[in-house]
Design an enzyme around this catalytic site. Sequence first.
Site, PDB file in Angstrom:
ATOM      1  N   ALA A 126      40.892   5.765  10.954  1.00 33.61           N
ATOM      2  CA  ALA A 126      40.733   4.777  11.739  1.00 33.61           C
ATOM      3  C   ALA A 126      40.020   3.376  10.992  1.00 33.61           C
ATOM      4  O   ALA A 126      39.395   2.591  11.491  1.00 33.61           O
ATOM      5  CB  ALA A 126      39.850   4.816  12.949  1.00 33.61           C
ATOM      6  N   ASP A 127      39.969   3.594   9.588  1.00 36.57           N
ATOM      7  CA  ASP A 127      39.265   2.680   8.872  1.00 36.57           C
ATOM      8  C   ASP A 127      40.114   1.676   8.075  1.00 36.57           C
ATOM      9  O   ASP A 127      41.357   1.622   8.061  1.00 36.57           O
ATOM     10  CB  ASP A 127      38.203   3.425   7.841  1.00 36.57           C
ATOM     11  CG  ASP A 127      36.914   2.826   7.694  1.00 36.57           C
ATOM     12  OD1 ASP A 127      36.786   1.307   7.401  1.00 36.57           O
ATOM     13  OD2 ASP A 127      35.768   3.371   7.779  1.00 36.57           O
ATOM     14  N   TYR A 172      46.861  16.243  31.962  1.00 33.53           N
ATOM     15  CA  TYR A 172      47.871  17.302  31.418  1.00 33.53           C
ATOM     16  C   TYR A 172      48.986  16.996  32.354  1.00 33.53           C
ATOM     17  O   TYR A 172      48.973  16.750  33.661  1.00 33.53           O
ATOM     18  CB  TYR A 172      47.303  18.822  31.659  1.00 33.53           C
ATOM     19  CG  TYR A 172      46.325  19.158  30.948  1.00 33.53           C
ATOM     20  CD1 TYR A 172      46.530  19.167  29.358  1.00 33.53           C
ATOM     21  CD2 TYR A 172      44.939  19.381  31.155  1.00 33.53           C
ATOM     22  CE1 TYR A 172      45.599  19.683  28.516  1.00 33.53           C
ATOM     23  CE2 TYR A 172      43.821  19.953  30.310  1.00 33.53           C
ATOM     24  CZ  TYR A 172      44.427  19.932  28.955  1.00 33.53           C
ATOM     25  OH  TYR A 172      43.291  20.318  28.160  1.00 33.53           O
ATOM     26  N   LYS A 229      42.997  11.459  12.776  1.00 36.58           N
ATOM     27  CA  LYS A 229      42.796  10.069  13.485  1.00 36.58           C
ATOM     28  C   LYS A 229      42.164   9.335  12.629  1.00 36.58           C
ATOM     29  O   LYS A 229      40.984   8.646  12.864  1.00 36.58           O
ATOM     30  CB  LYS A 229      42.222  10.400  14.693  1.00 36.58           C
ATOM     31  CG  LYS A 229      43.173  11.069  15.926  1.00 36.58           C
ATOM     32  CD  LYS A 229      42.505  11.085  17.040  1.00 36.58           C
ATOM     33  CE  LYS A 229      43.150  11.964  18.182  1.00 36.58           C
ATOM     34  NZ  LYS A 229      43.132  13.475  18.101  1.00 36.58           N
ATOM     35  N   GLY A 264      42.103   0.263   4.632  1.00 35.71           N
ATOM     36  CA  GLY A 264      42.934   0.905   3.747  1.00 35.71           C
ATOM     37  C   GLY A 264      42.494   1.769   2.690  1.00 35.71           C
ATOM     38  O   GLY A 264      42.618   2.743   2.329  1.00 35.71           O
ATOM     39  N   ASN A 265      41.384   0.880   1.901  1.00 36.89           N
ATOM     40  CA  ASN A 265      40.677   1.208   0.783  1.00 36.89           C
ATOM     41  C   ASN A 265      39.820   2.460   1.180  1.00 36.89           C
ATOM     42  O   ASN A 265      39.642   3.392   0.474  1.00 36.89           O
ATOM     43  CB  ASN A 265      39.630   0.111   0.233  1.00 36.89           C
ATOM     44  CG  ASN A 265      39.133   0.645  -1.166  1.00 36.89           C
ATOM     45  OD1 ASN A 265      39.821   0.917  -2.081  1.00 36.89           O
ATOM     46  ND2 ASN A 265      37.726   0.513  -1.109  1.00 36.89           N
ATOM     47  N   THR A 266      39.204   2.560   2.302  1.00 39.31           N
ATOM     48  CA  THR A 266      38.468   3.815   2.622  1.00 39.31           C
ATOM     49  C   THR A 266      39.243   4.908   3.065  1.00 39.31           C
ATOM     50  O   THR A 266      39.047   5.955   2.575  1.00 39.31           O
ATOM     51  CB  THR A 266      37.396   3.205   3.857  1.00 39.31           C
ATOM     52  OG1 THR A 266      36.698   2.223   3.514  1.00 39.31           O
ATOM     53  CG2 THR A 266      36.675   4.466   4.332  1.00 39.31           C
ATOM     54  N   THR A 285      45.521  21.130  13.224  1.00 36.64           N
ATOM     55  CA  THR A 285      43.999  21.487  12.978  1.00 36.64           C
ATOM     56  C   THR A 285      43.028  19.979  13.052  1.00 36.64           C
ATOM     57  O   THR A 285      43.679  19.110  13.128  1.00 36.64           O
ATOM     58  CB  THR A 285      44.149  21.780  11.461  1.00 36.64           C
ATOM     59  OG1 THR A 285      44.522  20.780  10.505  1.00 36.64           O
ATOM     60  CG2 THR A 285      44.695  23.113  11.352  1.00 36.64           C
ATOM     61  N   HIS A 286      41.882  20.537  13.500  1.00 38.61           N
ATOM     62  CA  HIS A 286      40.660  19.532  13.316  1.00 38.61           C
ATOM     63  C   HIS A 286      39.977  20.093  12.320  1.00 38.61           C
ATOM     64  O   HIS A 286      38.937  20.727  12.445  1.00 38.61           O
ATOM     65  CB  HIS A 286      40.101  19.544  14.533  1.00 38.61           C
ATOM     66  CG  HIS A 286      40.698  18.110  15.541  1.00 38.61           C
ATOM     67  ND1 HIS A 286      40.985  16.837  15.144  1.00 38.61           N
ATOM     68  CD2 HIS A 286      41.099  18.484  16.823  1.00 38.61           C
ATOM     69  CE1 HIS A 286      41.600  16.423  16.132  1.00 38.61           C
ATOM     70  NE2 HIS A 286      41.698  17.294  17.138  1.00 38.61           N
TER      71      HIS A 286
HETATM   72  O1  S5P Z   1      45.681  11.249  22.904  1.00 36.85           O
HETATM   73  C1  S5P Z   1      45.563  12.374  22.371  1.00 36.85           C
HETATM   74  C2  S5P Z   1      45.672  12.544  21.012  1.00 36.85           C
HETATM   75  C3  S5P Z   1      45.477  13.807  20.475  1.00 36.85           C
HETATM   76  S1  S5P Z   1      46.098  13.822  18.958  1.00 36.85           S
HETATM   77  N1  S5P Z   1      44.858  13.424  23.142  1.00 36.85           N
HETATM   78  C4  S5P Z   1      44.845  14.522  22.488  1.00 36.85           C
HETATM   79  O2  S5P Z   1      44.405  15.290  23.306  1.00 36.85           O
HETATM   80  N2  S5P Z   1      44.956  14.730  21.159  1.00 36.85           N
HETATM   81  C5  S5P Z   1      44.642  16.098  20.634  1.00 36.85           C
HETATM   82  O3  S5P Z   1      45.357  17.119  21.226  1.00 36.85           O
HETATM   83  C6  S5P Z   1      43.182  16.483  20.785  1.00 36.85           C
HETATM   84  O4  S5P Z   1      42.279  16.119  19.777  1.00 36.85           O
HETATM   85  C7  S5P Z   1      43.405  17.991  21.080  1.00 36.85           C
HETATM   86  O5  S5P Z   1      43.244  18.699  19.478  1.00 36.85           O
HETATM   87  C8  S5P Z   1      44.648  18.200  21.494  1.00 36.85           C
HETATM   88  C9  S5P Z   1      44.559  18.592  22.772  1.00 36.85           C
HETATM   89  O6  S5P Z   1      44.069  19.689  23.188  1.00 36.85           O
HETATM   90  P1  S5P Z   1      44.193  20.360  24.751  1.00 36.85           P
HETATM   91  O7  S5P Z   1      43.092  21.546  24.578  1.00 36.85           O
HETATM   92  O8  S5P Z   1      43.615  19.324  25.540  1.00 36.85           O
HETATM   93  O9  S5P Z   1      45.610  20.748  25.169  1.00 36.85           O
END
Ligand code: S5P
Length: 265
Positions: free
Chosen positions: A96-97, A214, A94, A99-101, A62-63
């Site tokens: 990226a900050d 891809y 993801k 540790g405390n945050t 998920t996002h």
């Molecule tokens: O390097 C990365 C890391 C991630 S987690 N490249 C990515 O594309 N992702 C995630 O993988 C991205 O945030 C998305 O949710 C998924 C790829 O989606 P797609 O539609 O390109 O297959």
Amino acid sequence: MINTFKTYADRAQQHPNACARDLLMLMERKKSNLSIAVDVTSKAELLSIANQAGPYICLLKTHIDIVDDFDADLVDQLETLAKQHDFMIFEDRKFADIGNTVKRQYGNGVYKIASWAHITNAHTVPGEGIIDGLKEVGLPLGRGLILLSEMSTKGALTKGDYTVESVAMARRHQDFVFGFIAQHQMNETPDEDFLVLTPGVGLDVKGDGMGQQYHTPHDAIVSRGCDVIIVGRGIYGHPDQIQTQAQRYRDAGWDAYLERCKLHQ
Ligand code: S5P
């Protein structure tokens, strides 16, 4: 790169990290190394895709912060679907900050990610403190962390020493960190068993015009030694064919894994 080949089942038996054991056992039980990335912006759509793809996946990625109408009920329903269809949940936060945050971003706020996501991930750019912060919250809950050691996109800065240092950080936190988002297998010694979850997987197109690149499931699993394929638009980009596409990627991922097993027999 060392290739001491073991099946998912072998690895599930021996893995030192509880979250990795759960995932590997699930993959073996369900015969799936497919994670779907459900990057949609409505709760109804997210739940519908999770329900349709559920039988074919080991992991739902998920996002959660892109869902316009997020509420606590969405999380409840995702957890119910996870139990019903037997998949785990990975919030692709993801972090990226410092540790405390990050420990507050992980445990608190609107999303309370640590309370429901079995797995989350972090960039290593801030250094090891980010792992310490997330671990404080996640480890007592039995959660697992993966680090981004290589990104899928054109021109990504995650290469060379950055990748090597990221693996070294993971090595020092194997109670909590069990793998990577990467494009290749990352193990460097025979006793290491980091899982590699790999995005940038598609069967029909090579890119998206915004840097995404891809590769096929076969390339990811057989040639590059990755463990889990992450597929987003290749599945949810065909709203009328969620089941067909999920099954197609599940089969392609699992066939590639069986081929990898055969090659190492
Ligand atoms: O390097 C990365 C890391 C991630 S987690 N490249 C990515 O594309 N992702 C995630 O993988 C991205 O945030 C998305 O949710 C998924 C790829 O989606 P797609 O539609 O390109 O297959």
